[in-house]
Every structure is written in structure tokens, then in C-alpha cells.
Design a protein around this motif. Structure first.
Motif, PDB file in Angstrom:
ATOM      1  N   GLY A  56       0.811  -1.203   0.000  1.00  0.00           N
ATOM      2  CA  GLY A  56       0.000   0.000   0.000  1.00  0.00           C
ATOM      3  C   GLY A  56       0.847   1.256   0.000  1.00  0.00           C
ATOM      4  N   LEU A 137      -4.601  -9.336  -2.768  1.00  0.00           N
ATOM      5  CA  LEU A 137      -4.300  -7.915  -2.944  1.00  0.00           C
ATOM      6  C   LEU A 137      -4.952  -7.323  -4.188  1.00  0.00           C
ATOM      7  CD1 LEU A 137      -0.584  -7.273  -1.915  1.00  0.00           C
ATOM      8  CD2 LEU A 137      -2.672  -6.549  -0.787  1.00  0.00           C
ATOM      9  N   SER A 140      -7.528  -4.621  -3.647  1.00  0.00           N
ATOM     10  CA  SER A 140      -6.915  -3.386  -3.141  1.00  0.00           C
ATOM     11  C   SER A 140      -6.272  -2.598  -4.266  1.00  0.00           C
ATOM     12  CB  SER A 140      -5.885  -3.719  -2.062  1.00  0.00           C
ATOM     13  OG  SER A 140      -6.486  -4.319  -0.929  1.00  0.00           O
ATOM     14  N   TRP A 141      -5.612  -3.298  -5.180  1.00  0.00           N
ATOM     15  CA  TRP A 141      -4.998  -2.604  -6.319  1.00  0.00           C
ATOM     16  C   TRP A 141      -6.068  -2.026  -7.238  1.00  0.00           C
ATOM     17  CZ3 TRP A 141      -1.489  -7.432  -6.924  1.00  0.00           C
ATOM     18  CH2 TRP A 141      -0.360  -7.300  -6.115  1.00  0.00           C
ATOM     19  N   TYR A 144      -7.675   1.064  -5.799  1.00  0.00           N
ATOM     20  CA  TYR A 144      -6.765   2.125  -5.383  1.00  0.00           C
ATOM     21  C   TYR A 144      -7.228   3.524  -5.787  1.00  0.00           C
ATOM     22  CZ  TYR A 144      -2.884   5.363  -5.388  1.00  0.00           C
ATOM     23  OH  TYR A 144      -2.125   6.483  -5.212  1.00  0.00           O
ATOM     24  N   THR A 147      -9.679   4.568  -3.081  1.00  0.00           N
ATOM     25  CA  THR A 147      -9.084   4.738  -1.756  1.00  0.00           C
ATOM     26  C   THR A 147      -8.086   5.893  -1.753  1.00  0.00           C
ATOM     27  OG1 THR A 147      -7.534   2.952  -2.331  1.00  0.00           O
ATOM     28  CG2 THR A 147      -9.440   2.373  -0.989  1.00  0.00           C
ATOM     29  N   GLN A 203      -7.588  -7.935   3.830  1.00  0.00           N
ATOM     30  CA  GLN A 203      -6.294  -7.283   3.670  1.00  0.00           C
ATOM     31  C   GLN A 203      -6.419  -5.809   3.279  1.00  0.00           C
ATOM     32  OE1 GLN A 203      -3.638  -8.729   4.569  1.00  0.00           O
ATOM     33  NE2 GLN A 203      -4.237 -10.875   4.631  1.00  0.00           N
ATOM     34  N   MET A 204      -7.610  -5.353   2.988  1.00  0.00           N
ATOM     35  CA  MET A 204      -7.751  -4.006   2.437  1.00  0.00           C
ATOM     36  C   MET A 204      -7.397  -2.915   3.452  1.00  0.00           C
ATOM     37  SD  MET A 204     -11.094  -4.351  -0.046  1.00  0.00           S
ATOM     38  CE  MET A 204     -10.838  -2.701  -0.668  1.00  0.00           C
ATOM     39  N   PHE A 207      -3.676  -2.527   3.647  1.00  0.00           N
ATOM     40  CA  PHE A 207      -3.194  -1.900   2.415  1.00  0.00           C
ATOM     41  C   PHE A 207      -3.399  -0.385   2.473  1.00  0.00           C
ATOM     42  CE2 PHE A 207      -3.651  -0.437  -1.961  1.00  0.00           C
ATOM     43  CZ  PHE A 207      -2.593  -1.059  -2.605  1.00  0.00           C
ATOM     44  N   VAL A 208      -4.577   0.053   2.903  1.00  0.00           N
ATOM     45  CA  VAL A 208      -4.848   1.488   2.983  1.00  0.00           C
ATOM     46  C   VAL A 208      -4.027   2.123   4.105  1.00  0.00           C
ATOM     47  CG1 VAL A 208      -6.655   3.248   3.208  1.00  0.00           C
ATOM     48  CG2 VAL A 208      -7.143   1.103   2.026  1.00  0.00           C
TER      49      VAL A 208
END
Length: 377
Positions: A56, A137, A140-141, A144, A147, A203-204, A207-208
Motif C-alpha cells: 500500500g 491484494l 486493493s490494487w 486504489y 481509496t 487485507q484491504m 493496504f490502505v
């Protein structure tokens, strides 16, 4: 704020090399009957947690100036962020499928297709088990751009104080489910650990958190805390002490984590965030240790080492005794050499640029461009 000129975060690449080695040893090193250092070898959920936070951090540093306001810009960002990651994922999957065919195991093409499309992992493991990390992940990517807007919005309205509150809130969101389960039941089962570790939404928040640390660094908020480098060293020391000295629950063995052990899935991420924020601009003891060339040079290809670990191990098992320590050491040398050659000749370069690096191995940024983009936002 980052210093003028190229910035290379050697301490991150060095930490990645140790995290990758830690995971390899837990998975494949011949084991003794008794644990040393309270089974620290098997606490690789801490190493994975660091990979997520660092991802992240690197993603936001390299993507904060990406134009994602148009479809073209958004697709360019995804290609640069995911292109090499997906190529490596698919090649490792193909290698694993080839080994399955060699062993005459039945090949269910629908199952393999769903694995290649990142669908099967929601329900079952795929042939290359460690590739779950990419699957976890991926959301999350992909999210992005959204976020990023959240993190920037918090800073523009609440400044550094708001980023600190966001960091703390994300940590509570991350570790909260495990803490609640343990407080309510006095135990966390292996299945609950798996849900809180391998399920992508789990997992988010971490990551943030990494993204929030990157925003703190970009805005120079970390330099307003003169004791942050000391806090960074103390945070890393606390992580080391927890991993090595904290006794394991009696019901936990090897990689079967239950009891309170799953609290480490996300519980140390706040200390990792403090370490990264404090080690970026100022020299710290652990930062200089991890940034040594002996570690950082190996960390550059840590992503490839992680993804190819299983098919390489299965290939070794075809010809050699995997219970031998000599074979394991040879495996490490061959795997890391293969990862380096793959990165150089398949991916095209070892010194990958920040935005196309699979995991931002050695992030290099022109700070003047970053500052202009941050100020413009």
C-alpha cells in the motif's frame, strides 16, 4: 516529505528479503521436533502483513500522481501496476499445472480457468498455493483510485491529525474482528484465522494503512514529529520481541494457528506503519540494518521468489530429498538465482521503475514531480 532527487527505499527492499526468506523457511526448511524461540519460524503471518502494508505504501507513492480521471489514464495505471504481477502469476500457475500433468493428476480445466481468472480462490486453493497473495491484494490494487481519493480527502480536510486518526481507525478495523472473537470466545479457530487472512477484503485495511503512511510522508507530516525515528526503532524492536519471545498457545502447532495467535495476522500492522514513516527520511538503527546491500539486493526480486517458491520446491522434490538441509540450502540458491534471471530477462530489467515494479522493489521517485502533483491536488 521526500528529499530532493532520486529516493531509493533500501530498507523496504531489505525487509522484503528477510520476509521472503522467513516464509520460505517456514514452508520448506526441514523441521525439528521442538520449536525454538517460541515457534517464531511459523509466525509468517507477520511477514505477510508487512508485505501488504508495504504494498500500500509503495502503490500510493508511485500512483499518487497518476491520472485516473479518464478511462485511458485508469487503464494505463492498471497496466503499469498489474502487468508484470499478472504475467508472473500466470507463469507460476502454468508451471504448477505442468507438474500436475507430470504426476498424472486429473486436470479440471474449468477449475484451472477459474484460478487463472482469480475466481476459484474465493472458494478453494489453486495449484500454486502461495499465489493467494496476489488474489488477496488484487481488490486493493483495483480499488486504489477510490481509496486514494479517500486518503487525499482526509488530509485536505483534517490535515496530519486526520491522517493519524485514519491510520488508527484502519488498524482497529483490521484487527478488530480477531480481537472481538478472542474477547468473546477466548479462542480463534484455524478456520477463522483463514477467513481473516486469506479472504481479500481482510487485507484491504492494512493496504490502505500503507497508503496513509505514504500520504503522511508526501505531505511532510512525519517531519513534524522529531521523535518519530526513535519511535520507528522502538516499533521494530517491539515486533521482534513479540515474534521471538511471546509464547505460543498450547493448541497451536507449526502453521496451524489458533488460540490468540491469529491476532498477529493484523495486530502488528500499526507498528509496521510507524516504522516505515519514521525510517523514510531519517536514519534509524533498524532502517540502516535492513538497508544494507546484502539484504536490499536480494529484496529486489522478493516478489518473484515468493510466487515461484512452490513450483520450484515441487520440481526439487522430483529429483532430491526435500528433508535434507543441504537440499534446502541449494533450493534457496537456485530459487533466488532463478528469480533474478527471470526479472532481468523476462521482465526486462532488474532496476524496475516505481510504477511498473510488481511490489515496488526499490522505489525511485523524482521528488520534484511528486511535490508538484501533491500541491496541485
Amino acid at each position: 516529505m521526500l528529499k530532493d532527487g532520486p529516493v531509493v527505499f533500501e530498507f523496504l527492499t531489505g525487509a522484503r528479503s528477510l520476509a521472503a526468506l522467513w516464509i520460505l523457511c517456514a514452508h520448506y526448511m526441514p523441521k525439528q521436533e521442538h520449536y525454538s524461540f517460541n515457534g517464531a519460524l511459523y509466525r509468517v503471518n507477520v511477514a505477510v502483513n508487512f508485505f501488504v502494508v508495504a504494498s500500500g505504501f509503495v502503490t500510493h507513492l508511485s500512483g499518487c500522481k497518476a491520472d485516473v480521471s479518464t478511462w485511458g489514464g485508469l487503464m494505463q495505471f492498471y497496466v503499469r501496476r498489474l502487468g508484470r504481477v499478472l504475467l508472473t502469476f500466470w507463469l507460476a500457475l502454468a508451471w504448477s499445472v505442468g507438474l500436475m500433468a507430470y504426476h498424472r493428476q486429473p486436470l479440471e480445466w474449468g477449475y484451472l480457468f477459474r484460478c487463472a481468472c482469480f475466481l476459484e480462490q474465493w472458494f478453494n486453493w489453486c495449484p500454486n498455493g502461495p499465489s493467494w497473495f496476489v488474489f488477496a491484494l488484487l481488490p486493493s490494487w483495483l480499488l486504489y483510485p477510490a481509496t486514494r481519493h479517500l486518503v487525499v480527502y482526509v488530509y485536505e480536510n483534517l490535515q496530519g491529525y486526520g491522517l493519524g486518526m485514519l491510520l488508527g481507525g484502519l488498524w482497529m478495523l483490521s484487527v478488530g474482528p480477531a480481537a472481538f472473537l478472542f474477547a468473546a470466545e477466548g479462542n480463534i479457530t484455524m478456520q477463522q484465522h483463514a477467513d481473516m487472512m486469506f479472504w481479500p477484503p481482510a487485507q484491504m485495511a492494512d493496504f490502505v494503512m500503507g497508503m496513509t503512511v505514504a500520504e503522511i510522508v508526501l505531505r511532510g507530516e512525519n517531519q513534524r514529529l522529531p521523535r518519530l525515528p526513535l519511535a520507528a526503532d522502538l516499533s521494530m524492536l517491539a515486533i521482534v520481541l513479540v515474534v521471538f519471545l511471546l509464547p505460543r498457545p498450547a493448541s497451536t502447532w507449526a502453521l496451524h494457528l489458533n488460540g490468540w495467535e491469529p491476532l498477529l495476522d493484523h495486530g502488528l500492522s500499526i507498528l509496521m506503519a510507524v516504522f516505515i514513516a519514521g525510517a523514510v527520511d531519517e536514519p534509524t538503527c533498524f532502517g540502516q540494518l535492513l538497508g544494507h546491500k546484502a539484504l536490499s539486493s536480494l529484496g529486489v526480486m522478493s516478489f518473484e521468489v515468493y510466487i515461484f517458491q512452490r513450483p520450484m520446491s515441487d520440481t526439487f522434490d522430483l529429483f532430491l530429498d526435500s528433508t535434507s538441509m543441504e537440499v534446502f540450502l541449494t533450493y534457496l540458491l537456485v530459487l533466488w538465482s532463478f528469480a533474478g534471471l527471470y526479472q532481468k530477462y523476462v521482465q526486462g530489467t532488474c532496476a524496475v521503475d516505481a510504477e511498473s515494479a510488481p511490489e515496488g522493489a526499490a522505489l525511485t521517485q523524482d521528488d520534484s514531480e511528486v511535490k508538484e502533483e501533491v500541491e496541485a491536488s
